[in-house]
Motif scaffolding. Structure first.
Motif, mmCIF file in Angstrom:
data_model
loop_
_atom_site.group_PDB
_atom_site.id
_atom_site.type_symbol
_atom_site.label_atom_id
_atom_site.label_comp_id
_atom_site.label_asym_id
_atom_site.label_seq_id
_atom_site.Cartn_x
_atom_site.Cartn_y
_atom_site.Cartn_z
ATOM 1 N N LEU A 447 -15.618 -0.121 43.030
ATOM 2 C CA LEU A 447 -16.425 -1.193 43.634
ATOM 3 C C LEU A 447 -16.166 -2.506 42.905
ATOM 4 O O LEU A 447 -16.030 -3.560 43.523
ATOM 5 N N LEU A 448 -16.081 -2.437 41.580
ATOM 6 C CA LEU A 448 -15.867 -3.659 40.813
ATOM 7 C C LEU A 448 -14.582 -4.368 41.260
ATOM 8 O O LEU A 448 -14.567 -5.583 41.477
ATOM 9 N N ARG A 449 -13.512 -3.590 41.408
ATOM 10 C CA ARG A 449 -12.236 -4.212 41.818
ATOM 11 C C ARG A 449 -12.351 -4.763 43.230
ATOM 12 O O ARG A 449 -11.793 -5.809 43.559
ATOM 13 N N PHE A 450 -13.102 -4.057 44.082
ATOM 14 C CA PHE A 450 -13.281 -4.564 45.440
ATOM 15 C C PHE A 450 -14.051 -5.892 45.409
ATOM 16 O O PHE A 450 -13.677 -6.861 46.069
ATOM 17 N N VAL A 451 -15.129 -5.929 44.623
ATOM 18 C CA VAL A 451 -15.935 -7.160 44.570
ATOM 19 C C VAL A 451 -15.074 -8.319 44.064
ATOM 20 O O VAL A 451 -15.109 -9.433 44.599
ATOM 21 N N ARG A 452 -14.263 -8.040 43.060
ATOM 22 C CA ARG A 452 -13.397 -9.093 42.530
ATOM 23 C C ARG A 452 -12.407 -9.570 43.599
ATOM 24 O O ARG A 452 -12.197 -10.770 43.797
ATOM 25 N N ASP A 453 -11.800 -8.605 44.313
ATOM 26 C CA ASP A 453 -10.845 -8.984 45.363
ATOM 27 C C ASP A 453 -11.536 -9.784 46.462
ATOM 28 O O ASP A 453 -10.982 -10.716 47.028
ATOM 29 N N MET A 454 -12.767 -9.362 46.770
ATOM 30 C CA MET A 454 -13.521 -10.028 47.840
ATOM 31 C C MET A 454 -13.860 -11.472 47.439
ATOM 32 O O MET A 454 -13.739 -12.392 48.245
ATOM 33 N N ILE A 455 -14.255 -11.651 46.182
ATOM 34 C CA ILE A 455 -14.563 -13.013 45.714
ATOM 35 C C ILE A 455 -13.290 -13.868 45.745
ATOM 36 O O ILE A 455 -13.308 -15.028 46.163
ATOM 37 N N ALA A 456 -12.165 -13.254 45.337
ATOM 38 C CA ALA A 456 -10.905 -14.009 45.317
ATOM 39 C C ALA A 456 -10.506 -14.396 46.740
ATOM 40 O O ALA A 456 -10.058 -15.531 46.988
#
Ligand code: NOJ
Length: 549
Positions: A447-456
């Motif tokens: 989830l953390l990597r997804f949230v980071r990708d989503m913010i980017a």
């Protein structure tokens, strides 16, 4: 649905419109001195994580000097830092380091009440004729229905019980919308306004980028002290604090003038923001927005996703309703959780946490992300002997208090999660083995990597950061909305079902999926969404000839 007065160029949007706000509960982010409680130096140590995550601004829950009856929401010095959190020098260092990384810092500010240990209140309660007496709200005892003398009226505190406490020395009652240790300031007294403005100036001058103003709908009460009428919506099992409709206790029109004063103050500095906390129905929240005709806050928090039924149709209606109610030129915002409410992964079940994150980060308006939600933290069960929150103590048996959503940030899979070298003030999550920053950073499917990708993705895609809406609708259990900017059209599909669903009328390239394995896939018409999957599609704009077919 973007408004006519919005800038045509993304650079014309303010940082607080384009950016993502991240809320830190300072007691629980990072401890630097082994006392088990998070502090400012600890937050500074973790700034690179926030930079990596990609957030733009940090909102710090209160770090002012406080006896901590309500963990900092009871301030005894508006211009001091509580020793538990560090020193003013630690604060200045944190602020400089935030700015050095291109981020912003928003402080909490509590204008409705002080601590009962604040020198203003100590003076006020010293005698009836003390010059500071009128800085707070006092009233003589009044007879109840049986003729017994007691509190002046039936007003209840948010935390349960009467909103009045008798002061033995003078025999009068003082008013507190929250704990007895949090007496309400009297905003009808102009000296209060001057003193509070001075405190805000102190922080603006140090360079803070804005304030989150606590409980602004509570700033005024009826000056005739009339009883509240019974609450027609009260149902068995509701909190006893809802017994009466608070018509004489919250959202009085006088609030507007105080907000206008705050806004004029903020506007006298460069690029500062005011976020306001007011738990009110949507129509009423809109009145807290500043408009050219009526200065107010930039972002009155929109808490309506917090109580929303987790259903595509309900949320589609909410989005359209909220966007439709916004006053012209005002900027939307969305919140999924905070230090007062159950965590989103608990409310909607952990399987929906990625979907919820995609929703928050693709809606039009500034998102506020609560620390730990990027890991999918759920509410942590607190053993009775470790309960800290006064809310739980004051209303035994009602709710669970707020400790479960305030537990320490799990940085790594060790006993205290890398949060402290000592004993953490609250227990950590017991699923620490996979819900910690280090493990999730290393896992491309987390989830953390997804949230980071989503913010980017949001940051590099103006349609997501600032674009308007096209369609907003639900197709069965799939929520669909378009975000438009210039020639770009993105379509967001969110599958609220726990089953695979096929949605027609989808076209374009997958920019991101919550399951992180479909970027670049081309979709033409039928989109297959796996259980709880969300997808952002880059949808080609229809050419005029397509529209004519
Ligand atoms: C709202 C804050 O979010 C909450 O944590 C606090 O207890 C009350 N206001 C009183 O300040």
């Amino acid at each position: 649905m973007s408004t006519a007065s919005e800038p045509q160029d993304i650079d014309g949007f303010a940082w607080w419109q384009r950016g993502v706000i991240y809320q830190i509960y300072p007691r629980s982010f990072q401890d630097s001195n082994g006392d088990g409680v998070g502090d400012l130096a600890g937050i500074t140590q973790r700034l690179d994580y926030l930079r990596w995550l990609g957030v733009d601004a940090i909102w710090l829950s209160p770090v002012y000097t406080s006896p901590m009856a309500d963990f900092g929401y009871d301030v005894s010095d508006y211009t001091g830092i509580d020793p538990l959190f560090g020193t003013l020098a630690d604060f200045d260092h944190l602020l400089a380091e935030v700015h050095r990384r291109g981020m912003k810092l928003i402080m909490d500010f509590v204008p409705n009440h002080t601590s009962d240990q604040h020198p203003w209140f100590l003076e006020a309660r010293a005698s009836i004729d003390n010059p500071k007496r009128d800085w707070y709200i006092w009233h003589d005892p009044a007879p109840n229905a049986k003729g017994e003398m007691g509190p002046p009226n039936n007003w209840l505190s948010e935390f349960g019980g009467a909103a009045w406490t008798r002061d033995d020395a003078t025999g009068q009652y003082y008013y507190h919308a929250y704990l007895p240790q949090q007496p309400d300031l009297n905003w009808r007294n102009p000296d209060v306004r001057i003193a509070v403005h001075n405190a805000m100036r102190f922080w603006f001058a140090r360079g803070v980028d804005g304030f989150r103003l606590d409980t602004i709908h509570h700033l005024f009460e009826d000056d005739a002290f009339r009883d509240n009428p019974p609450n027609p919506d009260f149902r068995e099992g509701d909190s006893p604090t809802l017994t009466f409709a608070r018509v004489h206790q919250v959202d009085l029109p006088d609030v507007q003038d105080v907000l206008a004063g705050f806004r004029r103050l903020a506007d006298s500095y460069d690029a500062r923001v005011l976020v306001g906390e007011a738990y009110l129905p949507l129509e009423k929240v809109m009145a807290y927005y500043g408009t050219p005709a009526r200065p107010g806050v930039h972002l009155p928090f929109n808490f309506h996703l917090i109580g929303a039924a987790w259903k595509a149709s309900f949320i589609a209606d909410l989005i359209a309703q909220y966007d439709g109610l916004l006053p012209p030129g005002c900027w939307p915002n969305w919140v999924l959780g905070n230090h007062d409410r159950a965590r989103i992964a608990t409310r909607v079940e952990p399987a929906n946490a990625p979907l919820a994150a995609m929703l928050l980060l693709t809606l039009r308006g500034t998102p506020t992300l609560y620390y730990g939600d990027e890991l999918g933290l759920t509410d942590v069960k607190i053993p009775p002997e470790r309960v800290q929150d006064p809310w739980e103590l004051r209303v035994p048996g009602f709710g669970f208090g707020r400790d479960p959503v305030r537990t320490p940030m799990p940085w790594e899979n060790t006993a205290a999660g890398g949060f402290t070298a000592g004993e953490p003030w609250l227990p950590l999550n017991d699923d620490l083995a996979h819900k910690n920053v280090e493990s999730q950073r290393a896992d491309a499917k987390s989830l953390l990597r997804f949230v980071r990708d989503m913010i980017a993705l949001r940051r590099r895609t103006p349609a997501l950061a600032v674009g308007g809406y096209g369609i907003i609708e639900s197709r069965g259990e799939v929520l669909v909305y378009e975000r438009l900017w210039g020639g770009q059209r993105l379509t967001v599909f969110l599958n609220f079902a726990g089953t695979t669903v096929y949605t027609p009328l989808a076209q374009g390239n997958v920019l991101l999926s919550t399951i992180a394995d479909r970027t670049g896939e081309t979709v033409s018409n039928l989109l297959c969404l796996r259980p709880h999957e969300g997808i952002v599609l880059d949808t080609p704009q229809q050419s005029e000839s397509d529209e004519n077919i």
